[in-house]
Design a protein around this motif. Structure first.
Motif, PDB file in Angstrom:
ATOM      1  N   SER A 484      35.631   2.735  12.347  1.00  0.00           N
ATOM      2  CA  SER A 484      34.709   2.629  13.470  1.00  0.00           C
ATOM      3  C   SER A 484      35.376   2.427  14.820  1.00  0.00           C
ATOM      4  O   SER A 484      34.669   2.306  15.829  1.00  0.00           O
ATOM      5  N   THR A 485      36.690   2.369  14.890  1.00  0.00           N
ATOM      6  CA  THR A 485      37.312   2.382  16.216  1.00  0.00           C
ATOM      7  C   THR A 485      36.957   3.674  16.937  1.00  0.00           C
ATOM      8  O   THR A 485      36.964   3.731  18.168  1.00  0.00           O
ATOM      9  N   ALA A 486      36.612   4.728  16.158  1.00  0.00           N
ATOM     10  CA  ALA A 486      36.197   5.994  16.769  1.00  0.00           C
ATOM     11  C   ALA A 486      34.894   5.834  17.530  1.00  0.00           C
ATOM     12  O   ALA A 486      34.566   6.648  18.410  1.00  0.00           O
ATOM     13  N   LYS A 487      34.122   4.804  17.220  1.00  0.00           N
ATOM     14  CA  LYS A 487      32.882   4.566  17.964  1.00  0.00           C
ATOM     15  C   LYS A 487      33.180   4.266  19.429  1.00  0.00           C
ATOM     16  O   LYS A 487      32.363   4.555  20.311  1.00  0.00           O
ATOM     17  N   LEU A 488      34.338   3.669  19.693  1.00  0.00           N
ATOM     18  CA  LEU A 488      34.707   3.401  21.077  1.00  0.00           C
ATOM     19  C   LEU A 488      34.891   4.710  21.840  1.00  0.00           C
ATOM     20  O   LEU A 488      34.401   4.857  22.975  1.00  0.00           O
ATOM     21  N   ARG A 489      35.581   5.667  21.248  1.00  0.00           N
ATOM     22  CA  ARG A 489      35.747   6.967  21.906  1.00  0.00           C
ATOM     23  C   ARG A 489      34.385   7.652  22.067  1.00  0.00           C
ATOM     24  O   ARG A 489      34.116   8.275  23.101  1.00  0.00           O
ATOM     25  N   THR A 490      33.530   7.548  21.045  1.00  0.00           N
ATOM     26  CA  THR A 490      32.211   8.168  21.110  1.00  0.00           C
ATOM     27  C   THR A 490      31.372   7.543  22.223  1.00  0.00           C
ATOM     28  O   THR A 490      30.702   8.243  22.986  1.00  0.00           O
ATOM     29  N   LEU A 491      31.437   6.206  22.329  1.00  0.00           N
ATOM     30  CA  LEU A 491      30.674   5.513  23.364  1.00  0.00           C
ATOM     31  C   LEU A 491      31.130   5.942  24.752  1.00  0.00           C
ATOM     32  O   LEU A 491      30.296   6.181  25.647  1.00  0.00           O
ATOM     33  N   ILE A 492      32.425   6.048  24.939  1.00  0.00           N
ATOM     34  CA  ILE A 492      32.943   6.451  26.255  1.00  0.00           C
ATOM     35  C   ILE A 492      32.512   7.874  26.579  1.00  0.00           C
ATOM     36  O   ILE A 492      32.138   8.185  27.719  1.00  0.00           O
ATOM     37  N   THR A 493      32.541   8.770  25.587  1.00  0.00           N
ATOM     38  CA  THR A 493      32.089  10.145  25.807  1.00  0.00           C
ATOM     39  C   THR A 493      30.630  10.164  26.253  1.00  0.00           C
ATOM     40  O   THR A 493      30.247  10.877  27.198  1.00  0.00           O
ATOM     41  N   TYR A 494      29.819   9.392  25.568  1.00  0.00           N
ATOM     42  CA  TYR A 494      28.393   9.304  25.913  1.00  0.00           C
ATOM     43  C   TYR A 494      28.202   8.778  27.335  1.00  0.00           C
ATOM     44  O   TYR A 494      27.468   9.370  28.147  1.00  0.00           O
ATOM     45  N   LEU A 495      28.873   7.685  27.662  1.00  0.00           N
ATOM     46  CA  LEU A 495      28.714   7.099  28.993  1.00  0.00           C
ATOM     47  C   LEU A 495      29.298   8.000  30.080  1.00  0.00           C
ATOM     48  O   LEU A 495      28.827   7.993  31.226  1.00  0.00           O
ATOM     49  N   LEU A 804      39.434  18.035  16.598  1.00  0.00           N
ATOM     50  CA  LEU A 804      38.523  17.096  15.961  1.00  0.00           C
ATOM     51  C   LEU A 804      37.807  17.795  14.816  1.00  0.00           C
ATOM     52  O   LEU A 804      37.564  18.995  14.872  1.00  0.00           O
ATOM     53  N   VAL A 805      37.472  17.038  13.784  1.00  0.00           N
ATOM     54  CA  VAL A 805      36.627  17.580  12.728  1.00  0.00           C
ATOM     55  C   VAL A 805      35.226  17.753  13.313  1.00  0.00           C
ATOM     56  O   VAL A 805      34.640  16.789  13.812  1.00  0.00           O
ATOM     57  N   PRO A 806      34.671  18.976  13.315  1.00  0.00           N
ATOM     58  CA  PRO A 806      33.348  19.182  13.900  1.00  0.00           C
ATOM     59  C   PRO A 806      32.261  18.610  13.007  1.00  0.00           C
ATOM     60  O   PRO A 806      31.601  19.316  12.249  1.00  0.00           O
ATOM     61  N   SER A 807      32.094  17.316  13.075  1.00  0.00           N
ATOM     62  CA  SER A 807      31.154  16.613  12.216  1.00  0.00           C
ATOM     63  C   SER A 807      30.708  15.342  12.902  1.00  0.00           C
ATOM     64  O   SER A 807      31.483  14.693  13.621  1.00  0.00           O
ATOM     65  N   TYR A 808      29.433  14.942  12.662  1.00  0.00           N
ATOM     66  CA  TYR A 808      28.972  13.665  13.193  1.00  0.00           C
ATOM     67  C   TYR A 808      29.841  12.524  12.678  1.00  0.00           C
ATOM     68  O   TYR A 808      29.954  11.470  13.309  1.00  0.00           O
ATOM     69  N   ALA A 809      30.472  12.712  11.506  1.00  0.00           N
ATOM     70  CA  ALA A 809      31.308  11.664  10.918  1.00  0.00           C
ATOM     71  C   ALA A 809      32.540  11.367  11.755  1.00  0.00           C
ATOM     72  O   ALA A 809      33.206  10.352  11.530  1.00  0.00           O
ATOM     73  N   THR A 810      32.850  12.208  12.732  1.00  0.00           N
ATOM     74  CA  THR A 810      33.948  11.899  13.647  1.00  0.00           C
ATOM     75  C   THR A 810      33.672  10.599  14.397  1.00  0.00           C
ATOM     76  O   THR A 810      34.597   9.869  14.756  1.00  0.00           O
ATOM     77  N   ALA A 811      32.407  10.280  14.605  1.00  0.00           N
ATOM     78  CA  ALA A 811      32.060   8.998  15.243  1.00  0.00           C
ATOM     79  C   ALA A 811      32.423   7.817  14.368  1.00  0.00           C
ATOM     80  O   ALA A 811      32.524   6.682  14.856  1.00  0.00           O
ATOM     81  N   LEU A 812      32.626   8.054  13.059  1.00  0.00           N
ATOM     82  CA  LEU A 812      32.976   6.978  12.123  1.00  0.00           C
ATOM     83  C   LEU A 812      34.453   7.025  11.740  1.00  0.00           C
ATOM     84  O   LEU A 812      34.882   6.275  10.864  1.00  0.00           O
ATOM     85  N   GLY A 813      35.225   7.926  12.358  1.00  0.00           N
ATOM     86  CA  GLY A 813      36.673   7.932  12.144  1.00  0.00           C
ATOM     87  C   GLY A 813      37.206   9.030  11.272  1.00  0.00           C
ATOM     88  O   GLY A 813      38.396   9.021  10.938  1.00  0.00           O
ATOM     89  N   VAL A 814      36.383  10.022  10.894  1.00  0.00           N
ATOM     90  CA  VAL A 814      36.861  11.046   9.984  1.00  0.00           C
ATOM     91  C   VAL A 814      37.961  11.904  10.603  1.00  0.00           C
ATOM     92  O   VAL A 814      38.755  12.506   9.889  1.00  0.00           O
ATOM     93  N   SER A 815      38.026  11.946  11.933  1.00  0.00           N
ATOM     94  CA  SER A 815      39.067  12.741  12.598  1.00  0.00           C
ATOM     95  C   SER A 815      40.380  11.988  12.772  1.00  0.00           C
ATOM     96  O   SER A 815      41.342  12.544  13.295  1.00  0.00           O
ATOM     97  N   ALA A 816      40.398  10.724  12.351  1.00  0.00           N
ATOM     98  CA  ALA A 816      41.616   9.904  12.355  1.00  0.00           C
ATOM     99  C   ALA A 816      42.061   9.559  13.785  1.00  0.00           C
ATOM    100  O   ALA A 816      41.518  10.041  14.772  1.00  0.00           O
ATOM    101  N   ASP A 817      43.086   8.716  13.856  1.00  0.00           N
ATOM    102  CA  ASP A 817      43.601   8.264  15.150  1.00  0.00           C
ATOM    103  C   ASP A 817      44.962   7.619  14.916  1.00  0.00           C
ATOM    104  O   ASP A 817      45.453   7.577  13.778  1.00  0.00           O
ATOM    105  N   ARG A 818      45.547   7.117  15.975  1.00  0.00           N
ATOM    106  CA  ARG A 818      46.803   6.378  15.878  1.00  0.00           C
ATOM    107  C   ARG A 818      46.676   5.069  16.660  1.00  0.00           C
ATOM    108  O   ARG A 818      46.042   5.048  17.725  1.00  0.00           O
ATOM    109  N   PRO A 819      47.295   3.991  16.173  1.00  0.00           N
ATOM    110  CA  PRO A 819      47.211   2.723  16.908  1.00  0.00           C
ATOM    111  C   PRO A 819      47.680   2.833  18.348  1.00  0.00           C
ATOM    112  O   PRO A 819      47.042   2.290  19.257  1.00  0.00           O
ATOM    113  N   ALA A 820      48.779   3.543  18.576  1.00  0.00           N
ATOM    114  CA  ALA A 820      49.313   3.647  19.932  1.00  0.00           C
ATOM    115  C   ALA A 820      48.343   4.377  20.854  1.00  0.00           C
ATOM    116  O   ALA A 820      48.204   4.036  22.030  1.00  0.00           O
TER     117      ALA A 820
END
Length: 1001
Positions: A484-495, A804-820
């Motif tokens: 769910s850290t991907a939710k942060l990216r999703t929220l910023i995109t929305y805003l 990005l994986v073209p899926s709503y699940a990208t909001a839940l992290g399916v597209s992965a990320d890196r800590p840095a």
């Protein structure tokens, strides 16, 4: 008579002159008076000094093992690369005109060279946290050389080195040189004549440091070595005794002695003793200093002596023929004893001692946890210098300053290792609900932590630590399902969409704004237009806060069409299933279904705002744009299948490909006939008959055989029809035929050639009677295009991957990320939406104390506004609620400033539970194999610090763990008493240490 007298007079004068010249040469060869005076005056002109900016007269070497190893040869390329990475040359050496003249003559620049050099890494306080010197071991000074070793070396290589006078030129021994020249002339007549070397220690050092490949290949090379060594010898004045002593030390510390297993290139006697014989120089030197005729001394002396002898053919003696080395060493032992260099007793003991080659690594086995920051720095540095091996990087004469804090780095690394102990984990509160379980094996858990500090220059990396005892860099190199850290990216995109709409509406008058109501077709735009039209406070902050207050259902019962199919999502906490909530609450509690619906709205926004046709293409079956979208879908879908088939047949021969393909075809005569005629259209009927009789499951008579041969004649059937008849994917059939005709073709070539076939295979989609099927394909393609736009926004915020994986699940992290990358995003949020340069390497100093010295410093690029400041303020408020009362509440009020005041903190959690699933044709899961489990917190503390904390388990054992991101939050709490205080260290002035031993300035 007059002519005869004149003749004898001239002859007499000539004889006198020749005699005088011969006498002068003998006198000079004995006293060195003239060359000492001339070369001393010339050497006094050999000056270099550092000065600000780029030097336009600096001269870099072009060859020589030492110059290559230390990086002087490649330094112009390194400077060019670093300039492209925002480094600027702040200081570079200036060389005197005399030095420039020597370089023009093709001679080596004379200066006091280093016996040891290598990579040095410093933290922000100037403390060294990594040092790699080559050679690793070295004799400290001339006084530390055991006399027996010095005398043995001189007997073998340069017996008259310390003979008087005091101003002797150590580069040339005239008698030895004359004898070598005479022997060369004799060898022209008698090829079997042995020619002993005429090289002194001084010229040998020039050779193995500065001649191409360390060899003398011509008379020009010999002249270069002698002339360069002569000038270098008189840098300290006419009395060359100190220079001659330095030559012995430089030779013992720098002689190349082949490459040993596990050690690489071996430089110098102390390193060679360890690399080839496993002997420690300190113990060997202590024994040789005492010089007692005992077994231990004999053993140490013989092995040291053998290395001095092996330098003439080091690979031959040490790798290929150690028996020949032993025989030659024994010969020299007898000679040394006969000439009084060693005692007869020591000689006898050494003769009775066998040489034992026992290669040992020069550097102890590395603990990667302790060197995690060093390894990350080295990998990054190697990348920007264009080096493929850390081995090469470590041998450069280079000092680097970083932003890391070594003291804090060590403390965090030790803590992350220590909590692998159950008792210490329990003491730090890591057991409990959503944390560690009582029976968890803690050895499988990898912890990773990064911390940045916001500074006026940029985001300075202070700590990068983990407990993984491998060189892999989790923070920058891993592709992790971080939930769910991907939710942060999703929220910023929305805003950001809301911010863009606010900007758009703020430029309109009342009539234009009212007209927008007729063209809006997506939920975000419809809401934004209605809110802006009715709100009295039309500020961006008010609109963003209202956007956060929009309500979404958390109901998991709905099925969503995304990623080309129907998908069902669940909430982590079942208590939230029946709720409807705003984005403040959904962010605070990390509610999945709210963010799935939010991502759906974001996707619909981008689809609706695609220029031109996208908004109407699904409505009208006769819209010409549908054909364009269907073609593009067919092209993309076909490429996916082509890639799968290409991997299957890549590298196989024509016959192997045919066998693999036909083995998967049901052996009915009709299917086999269709396959054969397509794959081998030029084969005649007889070959076709042989094939069919050999493979068909039932006998085929001649009449049937002829009928099948005619029926499947080339071109009689479409590719799609043949795929249906044979029951294979048509593109696999085409690809096998193509690769058989074009062996070695690349995937790109196959794709370029196959476009008509890919369109043909999906031709059925183009009939309007199949509108529902068309709509599904078009909707999938529109989703891909929408996510391509979402990706551009994420990429601007530092998203580390290429799609990005073209899926709503990208909001839940399916597209992965890196800590840095997540830390970089948090830095933008903390810096009010302005990009911060990532500060890591701040200064580089090449060749300090040499005529090639070059100092570069990082010049941060200009800052760029990426997000409105109002947006980041709203996001920080949402993240603060996550820490105060949400999923990261364990970290609440944990950090304080120096006065004990609580520092405001915020963050976003994410739990990744990655499984590899297989499905049946109805979409039911058949098998589910755990791949990894992660718990992550990306955070900010106060207005200065931000970073990430991750706990991870890899592999199928991940299925045994049930921790969530709460574990990361608890670890942050456990570190709070000492983390920030460990970053404070006394300022030592950022002094950049010099590795220069003696400099010409």
């Amino acid at each position: 008579m007059l002519l005869r007298r004149l003749f004898w007079f001239v002859m007499g004068v000539g004889v006198v002159l020749l005699a005088a010249l011969a006498g002068l040469l003998v006198w000079e060869a004995t006293t060195f008076t003239l060359e000492a005076k001339y070369l001393t005056r010339y050497a006094e002109k050999m000056q270099f000094y550092p000065a600000a900016g780029i030097s336009h007269h600096i001269v870099f070497p072009h060859q020589g093992p030492a110059d290559v190893r230390m990086g002087y040869v490649a330094l112009p390329d390194y400077v060019k690369r670093l300039t492209g990475e925002n480094f600027v040359v702040t200081q570079q050496a200036r060389i005197s005109p005399a030095m420039q003249q020597m370089a023009a003559y093709g001679l080596n620049l004379p200066y006091y060279e280093k016996d040891q050099a290598g990579l040095v890494l410093q933290d922000d306080t100037g403390a060294v946290f990594y040092r790699n010197l080559v050679p690793q071991r070295a004799i400290a000074d001339y006084a530390a050389i055991p006399p027996i070793l010095r005398d043995s070396l001189l007997f073998i290589e340069n017996r008259r080195l310390f003979s008087p006078p005091a101003d002797r030129n150590p580069a040339i021994e005239w008698r030895r040189l004359a004898q070598a020249i005479m022997d060369k002339l004799i060898k022209l007549i008698d090829p079997t004549h042995d020619v002993p070397g005429g090289s002194t220690l001084a010229t040998q050092i020039e050779k193995f440091r500065h001649s191409r490949d360390g060899l003398t290949l011509s008379m020009r090379d010999k002249w270069q070595q002698m002339a360069s060594a002569s000038v270098r010898a008189y840098l300290g004045g006419e009395n060359t005794l100190p220079a001659r002593r330095a030559l012995v030390l430089a030779y013992l510390n720098g002689v190349p002695l082949s490459a040993a297993p596990g050690a690489g290139e071996v430089i110098g006697l102390p390193d060679a003793l360890m690399a080839w014989y496993g002997l420690d120089w300190r113990e060997v030197s202590a024994l040789l200093m005492r010089n007692q005729p005992d077994a231990r001394t004999a053993y140490a002396y013989k092995h040291a002596l053998s290395l001095l002898i092996s330098q003439r053919k080091p690979y031959y003696f040490l790798n290929a023929r150690p028996d020949a080395l032993e025989a030659l060493t024994n010969t020299y032992l007898r000679l040394l004893a006969a000439n009084g260099v060693i005692s007869p007793a020591l000689c006898d003991l050494a003769l009775a001692t066998p040489l034992r080659i026992h290669p040992s690594p020069l550097i102890p086995t590395e603990n990667f946890v302790n060197h995690k920051a060093a390894n990350a720095t080295r990998n990054h540095l190697a990348g920007i210098l264009g080096l493929s091996k850390l081995y090469v990087l470590d041998r450069l004469d280079l000092s680097v300053q970083t932003t890391l804090n070594a003291k804090a780095q060590q403390k965090v690394s030790r803590f992350l290792t220590d909590i692998g102990n159950p008792a210490l984990a329990r003491a730090n509160g890591l057991y409990g609900f959503r944390l560690l379980g009582e029976h968890d094996d803690l050895h499988h858990i990898i912890y990773s932590f990064t911390l940045y500090e916001r500074t006026p220059q940029g985001a300075a990396l202070r700590i990068q630590a983990d407990n993984l005892n491998q060189p892999f860099d989790i923070n920058r190199g891993a592709k992790l399902d971080m939930g769910s850290t991907a939710k942060l990216r999703t929220l910023i995109t929305y805003l950001q969409i809301v911010s863009d709409l606010h900007h758009q509406y703020s430029q309109m008058d009342t009539a234009q704004l009212a007209a927008m109501d007729k063209v809006m077709s997506d939920p975000i735009s419809n809401w934004a237009q209605a809110w802006y039209a009715s709100s009295t406070d039309k500020s961006l902050t008010a609109m963003l806060r209202a956007a956060m207050a929009r309500q979404y259902s958390a109901n998991p019962q709905k099925v969503f069409f995304t990623a080309g199919g129907l998908h069902h999502f669940v909430n982590f906490d079942k208590k939230e299933d029946a709720e409807t909530m705003d984005l403040w609450q959904a962010t605070r509690n990390s509610v999945n279904l709210v963010y799935i619906r939010l991502m759906r709205d974001v996707e619909r926004y981008y689809i609706a705002h695609t220029p031109g046709i996208a908004g109407h293409v699904l409505e009208d079956a006769r819209d010409p744009a549908r054909h364009t979208y269907l073609e593009r879908f067919a092209d993309r879908e076909g490429q996916d299948f082509m890639l799968r088939f290409y991997k299957k047949y890549r590298g196989k021969s024509s016959d192997e490909m045919a066998e693999i393909f036909l083995d998967e075809v049901h052996p009915s005569a009709r299917r086999l006939a269709a396959a054969f005629r397509y794959l081998a259209p030029k084969e005649d009927f007889s070959r076709f008959s042989l094939f069919l009789r050999a493979r068909a499951e039932n006998p085929v008579d001649d009449r049937q055989m002829a009928s099948l041969y005619r029926e499947f004649a080339p071109g009689a059937w479409s590719l799609a029809d043949l795929g249906y008849i044979i029951q294979v994917h048509p593109l696999e059939l085409w690809l096998v035929a193509y690769l058989r005709d074009h062996p070695g073709a690349t995937f790109a070539q196959a794709v370029a050639t196959s476009r008509p076939q890919r369109i043909e295979v999906y031709n059925w989609l183009f009939h309007t009677g199949r509108k529902n099927a068309q709509d599904i394909r078009i909707r999938s393609l529109l989703e891909v295009e929408a996510f391509a736009q979402i990706y551009q926004q994420w990429k601007q915020m530092g998203y580390p991957f290429d799609n990005l994986v073209p899926s709503y699940a990208t909001a839940l992290g399916v597209s992965a990320d890196r800590p840095a990358a997540l830390a970089q995003l948090m830095g933008i949020i903390l810096n009010n939406g302005v990009s911060m340069p990532n500060l890591f390497l701040t200064r580089m100093n090449f060749g300090d104390g040499t005529p090639y010295a070059t100092d570069l410093r990082y010049q941060p690029p200009a800052e760029k506004r990426l997000l409105p400041a109002e947006l980041t303020a709203v996001v920080r408020e949402a993240l603060a609620s996550v820490v105060q009362s949400g999923t990261a509440a364990k970290m609440a009020n944990a950090y304080h400033d120096a006065n004990g005041v609580v520092l405001p903190a915020g963050g976003k959690t994410g739990t990744g539970d990655h499984h590899f699933d297989t499905f049946d044709t109805q979409g039911n899961v058949i098998t589910s194999r755990p791949v990894s489990r992660t718990g992550t917190l990306v955070f900010y503390i106060g207005d200065k610090y931000f970073g990430t904390m991750t706990a991870m388990v890899r592999g199928e054992v991940a299925g045994n763990y049930h921790f969530t991101s709460a574990l990361a939050a608890q670890i942050m709490k456990a570190m709070s008493p000492w983390l920030l205080t460990s970053l404070t260290a006394p300022d030592i002035g950022h002094k950049f240490p010099s590795s220069c031993i003696k400099c010409n300035y």
